[in-house]
Write a protein that holds these residues in place. Structure first.
Motif, PDB file in Angstrom:
ATOM      1  N   GLN A 133      46.010  36.672  25.043  1.00  0.00           N
ATOM      2  CA  GLN A 133      46.403  37.481  26.193  1.00  0.00           C
ATOM      3  C   GLN A 133      47.860  37.927  26.092  1.00  0.00           C
ATOM      4  N   VAL A 134      48.717  37.119  25.522  1.00  0.00           N
ATOM      5  CA  VAL A 134      50.110  37.527  25.317  1.00  0.00           C
ATOM      6  C   VAL A 134      50.174  38.738  24.400  1.00  0.00           C
ATOM      7  N   ALA A 135      49.370  38.702  23.308  1.00  0.00           N
ATOM      8  CA  ALA A 135      49.347  39.826  22.373  1.00  0.00           C
ATOM      9  C   ALA A 135      48.804  41.087  23.047  1.00  0.00           C
ATOM     10  N   LEU A 136      47.778  40.947  23.877  1.00  0.00           N
ATOM     11  CA  LEU A 136      47.226  42.102  24.579  1.00  0.00           C
ATOM     12  C   LEU A 136      48.246  42.707  25.546  1.00  0.00           C
ATOM     13  N   ARG A 137      48.969  41.861  26.253  1.00  0.00           N
ATOM     14  CA  ARG A 137      49.972  42.377  27.193  1.00  0.00           C
ATOM     15  C   ARG A 137      51.096  43.090  26.447  1.00  0.00           C
ATOM     16  N   ASP A 138      51.504  42.537  25.315  1.00  0.00           N
ATOM     17  CA  ASP A 138      52.556  43.190  24.520  1.00  0.00           C
ATOM     18  C   ASP A 138      52.068  44.505  23.934  1.00  0.00           C
ATOM     19  N   LEU A 139      50.792  44.538  23.514  1.00  0.00           N
ATOM     20  CA  LEU A 139      50.248  45.717  22.856  1.00  0.00           C
ATOM     21  C   LEU A 139      50.074  46.882  23.830  1.00  0.00           C
ATOM     22  N   PHE A 140      49.559  46.583  25.020  1.00  0.00           N
ATOM     23  CA  PHE A 140      49.254  47.649  25.975  1.00  0.00           C
ATOM     24  C   PHE A 140      50.279  47.779  27.094  1.00  0.00           C
ATOM     25  N   TRP A 142      50.998  45.678  29.526  1.00  0.00           N
ATOM     26  CA  TRP A 142      50.621  45.120  30.817  1.00  0.00           C
ATOM     27  C   TRP A 142      51.662  44.099  31.269  1.00  0.00           C
ATOM     28  N   ALA A 143      51.946  44.108  32.556  1.00  0.00           N
ATOM     29  CA  ALA A 143      52.990  43.223  33.078  1.00  0.00           C
ATOM     30  C   ALA A 143      52.432  41.856  33.462  1.00  0.00           C
ATOM     31  N   ASN A 144      51.255  41.830  34.107  1.00  0.00           N
ATOM     32  CA  ASN A 144      50.678  40.560  34.546  1.00  0.00           C
ATOM     33  C   ASN A 144      49.155  40.684  34.611  1.00  0.00           C
ATOM     34  N   ALA A 145      48.513  39.627  35.091  1.00  0.00           N
ATOM     35  CA  ALA A 145      47.048  39.572  35.098  1.00  0.00           C
ATOM     36  C   ALA A 145      46.427  40.611  36.008  1.00  0.00           C
ATOM     37  N   ALA A 146      47.167  41.110  36.980  1.00  0.00           N
ATOM     38  CA  ALA A 146      46.626  42.120  37.893  1.00  0.00           C
ATOM     39  C   ALA A 146      46.413  43.460  37.206  1.00  0.00           C
ATOM     40  N   ASP A 147      47.031  43.679  36.041  1.00  0.00           N
ATOM     41  CA  ASP A 147      46.937  44.965  35.352  1.00  0.00           C
ATOM     42  C   ASP A 147      45.705  45.087  34.455  1.00  0.00           C
ATOM     43  N   TYR A 148      44.998  44.004  34.251  1.00  0.00           N
ATOM     44  CA  TYR A 148      43.852  44.065  33.332  1.00  0.00           C
ATOM     45  C   TYR A 148      42.860  42.962  33.695  1.00  0.00           C
ATOM     46  N   TRP A 149      41.659  43.089  33.118  1.00  0.00           N
ATOM     47  CA  TRP A 149      40.633  42.063  33.312  1.00  0.00           C
ATOM     48  C   TRP A 149      40.415  41.324  32.010  1.00  0.00           C
ATOM     49  N   PHE A 150      40.324  39.999  32.113  1.00  0.00           N
ATOM     50  CA  PHE A 150      40.040  39.175  30.940  1.00  0.00           C
ATOM     51  C   PHE A 150      39.107  38.047  31.386  1.00  0.00           C
ATOM     52  N   PRO A 151      38.057  37.773  30.608  1.00  0.00           N
ATOM     53  CA  PRO A 151      37.103  36.730  31.030  1.00  0.00           C
ATOM     54  C   PRO A 151      37.783  35.379  31.195  1.00  0.00           C
ATOM     55  N   GLU A 152      37.397  34.661  32.239  1.00  0.00           N
ATOM     56  CA  GLU A 152      37.975  33.352  32.527  1.00  0.00           C
ATOM     57  C   GLU A 152      37.297  32.295  31.663  1.00  0.00           C
TER      58      GLU A 152
END
Length: 562
Positions: A133-140, A142-152
C-alpha cells in the motif's frame, strides 16, 4: 501333533496364536485406547455437568455468531481447496507441460507453512503501513486510505484465503494419488468416444476419485475448525476463538467445554458425511493400473495455463511467505537470535521429539496388537484411538486439562492430609500435559502408517519366527521393526512437524513462562512485532519441508510414469 498341524495351516495358526500369546498386547491396546479416549469423554462430561451453566447465555448471545462465522469460513476454505487441489492434481498427473515434474512435489510446499504464519506475513505486506500500500500511494499520489480502495486483509475473507492457501495440499495429495491409481484404459475409452480432456475429467475421473477427494476435503474442514492463530489475529469470531474467549477471558471452563462439544458435533457431521459420500462405492485395482500414463499433449497457450494454475498457489502459499520470512529474519537476526529464541527452540524440539517417539511406540503397540488379535473389537479400538486426530486442538486441550487437573488436585489433597506437603500441579502444570495432548492428537498418523505397512508383510514371516521359538515381542523386534524402518522414520517425521506447528493446544496447556516456537511466534504477532517473529516462523517452515518431500516421493513411486 496339533502343534505341528497348527504351524503348517495358516488358517488355524492366526486364531490360536492370537489367543495364546496376544493377551498382553490386547490389554495394552485396550488401556491405550481408554487413555486416548479420556479427553473426549471429559469434554462431554464437563459440558453436561458444568460448575456454572452458561449454555442459555451462549445460545442467546455469542454462539449463533460463532456458528455462522465458522460455517462461512469452512465453506469458503473448502471451495478454495477443492478448486486448487483438483485442478493442480489433474494438471500434474494427466497433462504434459514445462515444469510438470517440479510441480509434482512443489505443490506440497505450502503444507510446511502454518496458517497463522502466512497470515502474519501477508498482514505485514498488505496492511496500510505495509510495502504494497505504501508503494501504491507513492505511485499514484494518494494521500491516505480515503483516496483509494484496498481489500482488508484482516477479515473473514482474508482468513479464508490464508487458510485455503496452506490446506489445499490435503486435496491435492489424495486426489493425485487417486488419479495415479486409475486405469489408463478409462482415459483411452473416453477419448475414443470424443470427450475432451476436461470432459473426461468431470465424467470419468472425478466420480471415481470422489472418495479420496471427500477424505481430503474432510481433513481440510477439520483443520479449518482447528485454526486459532489466523482467526484470532484477524479478529474472526469462530467457535475456536469463542472457546478461548470463554475460558481464558471469562474463566468459565464449563462454558468452554460446551463450545468444545459443539465443535465435536461439527467433527462428527464431517466424518459421517465423508463416510456417507462413499458408502456405495467400492474401488478395485485395475489390471493395467501399473501401465505408464499417456498424458494429454496440449498447445503452447494451454501449457502456459497449466503452468500458471500450478505456479500461483506455490508462489502465494510458499514462495512469498518464505522469501519474506527470510528477508525479515536476515535483517533482524541479531535481535531475534537471543537466549529466549534458543531456549524456546529447544522446548519445541524436546516436546515434538518426545511426542513423536511416544506416538510411534503406542502406534506400533496398537498396530501389532491388531495383527495378533484381528477381531472386530480390535478394529473398534483402532478407530477409537484415532479420535484425537479429528479433534481440534482447543477441544483436545479442554479434554486433557480436566482429568489431569482432577488427578493433580486429588494427589495434592492426599499428600497434604497424610504427609503435610503440597505436590502442586505435577501433570496439568508441566510439559507432560502438552506431550499427552500431542500424542492423542497425532496418534492416528503413526498408528495408521504402521498398520498399513504391517498389512503388507506376509503372515508366513510370523509363523517362521514362531517356529524358531521367538515370542510375539521378539518377532516384532527381530523381524517386523527392521522391515518397517522407513515407515517408522516417515511417521515420526510427520508427527514431529505437526507438533512443531501445533498452536491452540500448546497455548492452553503450556506451563507458566514456557514457550515453544509456535507460541513464541504468536506472542510476537499479537504484540504487532511481526519482524521479530520471522526467525522462529522460518524455523517452523523449514522443519516441514523434509516430510513433504518424502510424501511426494512415496506417491510418485506408487506407479511407473511415462
Amino acid at each position: 501333533m496339533s502343534e505341528a498341524a497348527t504351524s503348517v495351516n495358516p488358517g488355524l495358526t492366526q486364531p490360536l496364536l492370537a489367543k495364546r500369546t496376544s493377551r498382553r498386547w490386547l490389554f495394552s491396546a485396550i488401556l491405550t485406547t481408554a487413555i486416548v479416549a479420556l479427553p473426549v469423554l471429559s469434554v462431554i462430561f464437563l459440558a453436561f455437568f458444568p460448575d456454572e451453566n452458561i449454555w442459555p447465555h451462549l445460545l442467546e448471545t455469542t454462539l449463533p455468531r460463532y456458528l455462522v462465522t465458522t460455517l462461512k469460513l469452512m465453506i469458503g476454505v473448502g471451495a478454495i481447496t477443492l478448486v486448487i487441489g483438483l485442478s493442480t492434481a489433474w494438471a500434474v498427473t494427466m497433462c504434459e507441460f514445462p515444469g510438470r515434474k517440479f510441480f509434482e512435489w512443489a505443490m506440497l510446499l505450502p503444507f510446511a507453512v502454518p496458517a497463522y504464519v502466512i497470515a502474519y506475513v501477508y498482514t505485514s505486506l498488505l496492511d496500510y503501513a505495509g510495502p504494497v500500500q505504501v508503494a501504491l500511494r507513492d505511485l499514484f499520489g494518494w494521500a491516505n486510505a480515503a483516496d483509494y480502495w484496498f481489500p482488508e486483509i484482516r477479515s473473514l475473507e482474508g482468513a479464508t484465503l490464508m487458510i485455503g492457501l496452506v490446506l489445499y495440499p490435503y486435496v491435492y495429495l489424495l486426489a493425485r494419488a487417486a488419479f495415479l491409481e486409475q486405469s489408463p484404459s478409462l482415459f483411452a475409452v473416453s477419448r475414443s468416444l470424443g470427450h475432451s480432456a476436461l470432459s473426461t475429467f468431470f465424467k470419468v475421473v472425478l466420480p471415481i476419485a470422489r472418495p479420496a477427494v471427500a477424505v481430503g476435503l474432510s481433513l481440510v474442514l477439520m483443520e479449518t475448525l482447528n485454526d486459532f492463530g489466523t482467526v484470532d489475529f484477524f479478529a474472526v469470531q469462530t467457535l475456536t476463538a469463542g472457546l478461548f474467549d470463554t475460558w481464558m477471558n471469562l474463566g468459565n471452563l464449563g462454558g468452554a467445554a460446551q463450545i468444545a462439544t459443539t465443535m465435536l458435533v461439527f467433527v462428527v457431521i464431517l466424518v459421517t458425511l465423508e463416510r456417507y459420500s462413499r458408502r456405495r462405492q467400492q474401488q478395485f485395482a485395475a489390471r493395467d493400473n501399473r501401465d505408464p500414463i499417456r498424458r494429454f499433449t496440449m498447445s503452447f497457450p494451454r501449457q502456459l495455463i497449466c503452468v500458471a494454475v500450478c505456479a500461483v498457489p506455490v508462489i502465494l502459499g510458499f514462495v512469498i511467505p518464505g522469501v519474506t520470512l527470510g528477508v525479515y529474519a536476515w535483517e533482524y537476526f541479531d535481535e531475534s537470535w537471543n537466549p529466549d529464541f534458543v531456549h524456546n527452540t529447544f522446548n519445541s524440539l524436546f516436546l515434538s521429539g518426545t511426542a513423536a517417539l511416544t506416538t510411534l511406540l503406542i502406534g506400533v503397540t496398537l498396530a501389532y496388537s491388531r495383527r495378533l488379535h484381528n477381531t472386530r473389537g480390535m478394529q473398534v479400538l483402532m478407530r477409537l484411538s484415532s479420535l484425537g486426530y479429528a479433534m481440534p486442538g482447543a477441544v483436545l486441550a479442554v479434554g486433557v486439562i480436566v482429568p489431569l487437573a482432577g488427578f493433580d488436585n486429588w494427589l495434592d489433597s492426599l499428600m497434604r492430609d497424610y504427609f503435610g506437603f503440597s505436590t502442586g500441579l505435577l501433570l496439568s502444570g508441566s510439559a507432560f500435559a502438552i506431550v499427552f495432548a500431542y500424542t492423542v492428537r497425532f496418534l492416528a498418523v503413526s498408528a495408521g502408517s504402521v498398520e498399513s505397512a504391517l498389512q503388507k508383510i506376509t503372515p508366513s514371516m510370523d509363523m517362521a519366527s514362531r517356529s524358531l521359538g521367538n515370542s510375539p515381542g521378539k518377532t516384532l523386534v527381530k523381524v517386523h521393526l527392521p522391515m518397517l524402518r522407513g515407515t517408522l522414520i516417515t511417521a515420526a517425521l510427520v508427527v514431529f512437524v505437526d507438533c512443531m506447528k501445533e498452536l491452540p493446544a500448546t497455548l492452553i496447556l503450556r506451563p507458566f513462562n514456557f514457550e515453544t516456537l509456535a507460541t513464541y511466534v504468536y506472542q510476537f504477532a499479537s504484540d504487532e512485532r511481526l519482524y521479530h517473529s520471522a526467525l522462529p516462523a522460518l524455523i517452523i517452515v523449514l522443519a516441514g519441508i523434509v516430510p513433504i518431500i518424502l510424501m511426494s516421493r512415496s506417491i510418485s513411486n506408487t506407479r511407473s510414469m511415462a
